[in-house]
Design an enzyme around this catalytic site. Structure first.
Site, PDB file in Angstrom:
ATOM      1  N   SER A  96      10.590 -57.515   9.277  1.00  0.00           N
ATOM      2  CA  SER A  96      10.490 -58.935   9.628  1.00  0.00           C
ATOM      3  C   SER A  96      11.839 -59.646   9.558  1.00  0.00           C
ATOM      4  CB  SER A  96       9.518 -59.650   8.678  1.00  0.00           C
ATOM      5  OG  SER A  96       8.243 -59.065   8.708  1.00  0.00           O
TER       6      SER A  96
ATOM      7  N   GLU B  87       5.693 -59.847  -3.705  1.00  0.00           N
ATOM      8  CA  GLU B  87       5.322 -59.814  -2.294  1.00  0.00           C
ATOM      9  C   GLU B  87       3.825 -60.062  -2.116  1.00  0.00           C
ATOM     10  OE1 GLU B  87       5.944 -56.576   1.251  1.00  0.00           O
ATOM     11  OE2 GLU B  87       4.829 -55.936  -0.528  1.00  0.00           O
TER      12      GLU B  87
END
Length: 384
Positions: free
Chosen positions: A157, A241
């Site tokens: 990403s 995360e």
């Protein structure tokens, strides 16, 4: 853990929510559809001290923890502005560098991550090594004092927004034939690095890339921590995360339910608001209950992580699962409440479907979380 948030937490929520509302979901949609980046919002969040709230004060952060960072992610998302790179840059990369980096690495990166001047991507997934990190084939070999990096990473990403990438690579093999992993910081403009865009059907400013490392040469100081200790370092970043992913799911649930409730109070059919009917009201009430349960699990997971409690891993996985399911259900019911309007860009719901649906698959799939809970929480035999 006190279930009542402090005055400081309430003030943080209010300040972040105010910033998020000043941009709004229209900003998110416009930047996404035009191919632009959410740079303006990112920099504003950094200038307010929100991006580095979990990082140490001595490196320009807020001196708080992941609990406070998940507040930031939730409130921005509840305002219709999810920032995916918050999951990656301050949460994963910031946590790992703060814990395992040298003093020079902390000085170089943490201040810039905290202010939003720099963004760091994280590269672990490969075409043939998803959840099984032991099968990572990207290799970093020693050549004199340098490392030479070769391999491929997949679905990474925000590389086009980042200054650097924290790459997980194999630097050896243990006696069981599994990869010994290490973490290296790779500049996004490094010679030998090629970035290929992966087209995806999502309304989001953050892009996904396949990365090809063709003998990328890195100085020894690119290594984070000790060589071969990468798996332990990775897991230190994966709990934040999961918690941050959960916080974003919680934010979407809140955003969607607020929209749905407002619409159900105002939209009239046969002379009464549609929210009068239990067929509309009860599904929204159920979604609200499950969303609040997910928020509680997320807050518990963040608190356990910040306390260094070994139960943080279990809680982070459960929070991620609960928030993905609750957020998806809330958004779907909000769309259903709006009828045909739920698919209209004007009402700002369907534009979040891709981001919310992604959370059931990434950064860890719901099936792998169920595997984790079955094995580690219930003591059941492993299926793999």
């Amino acid at each position: 853990m006190d279930l009542r948030e402090t005055d400081e937490h309430s003030a943080l929520r209010e300040a972040v929510a105010k910033l998020g509302r000043s941009f709004g979901h229209e900003y998110f949609v416009e930047t996404s559809k035009s191919g632009a980046k959410s740079t303006e919002l990112w920099k504003a969040a950094g200038q307010h001290g929100f991006l580095g709230v979990n990082l140490a004060e001595e490196y320009g952060g807020g001196g708080a923890g992941v609990y406070e960072l998940q507040i930031v992610a939730e409130e921005l998302t509840a305002a219709g502005c999810p920032l995916l790179m918050m999951v990656v840059s301050p949460a994963i990369c910031g946590s790992v560098i703060q814990t395992f980096g040298t003093e020079e690495q902390k000085e170089r990166w943490l201040r810039r991550l905290a202010t939003g001047e720099s963004i760091m991507s994280f590269a672990i997934t490969e075409p043939d090594a998803g959840s099984n990190s032991h099968n990572i084939s990207t290799v970093a070999r020693r050549d004199g004092t340098d490392y030479v990096l070769s391999g491929t990473k997949y679905y990474i990403s925000g590389v086009d927004e980042a200054d650097a990438i924290l790459v997980v690579a194999r630097t050896g093999t243990d006696d069981r034939g599994r990869g010994k992993l290490s973490l290296l910081v790779v500049p996004t403009d490094a010679a030998g690095l090629t970035k290929t865009l992966i087209p995806v059907e999502m309304t989001a400013p953050d892009k996904q890339f396949t990365l090809f490392f063709d003998d990328v040469r890195l100085p020894a100081e690119s290594l984070i921590g000790e060589e071969g200790d990468g798996l332990r370092q990775v897991f230190h970043g994966l709990n934040p995360e999961r918690i941050m992913g959960a916080a974003m799911g919680n934010g979407i649930a809140r955003y969607a339910l607020a929209k749905a409730a407002e619409y159900a109070r105002g939209r009239q059919v046969w002379g009464v608001p549609i929210g009068t009917h239990q067929g509309v009201a009860h599904p929204l009430a159920l979604a609200k209950i499950n969303a609040d349960l997910a928020r509680l699990m997320t807050q518990r997971a963040a608190w356990l992580h910040d306390e260094g409690d070994p139960l943080a891993g279990e809680a982070a996985n459960m929070a991620k699962f609960a928030a993905a399911e609750a957020g998806m259900a809330a958004l779907d019911q909000a769309i259903q409440t709006h009828g045909g309007n739920g698919l209209s860009t004007e009402y700002g719901l369907a534009t979040l479907w891709g981001s919310m649906r992604l959370m059931r698959t990434a950064p860890i799939s719901r099936e792998m979380i169920l595997n984790y809970v079955a094995r580690h929480s219930l003591g059941l035999p492993s299926s793999y």
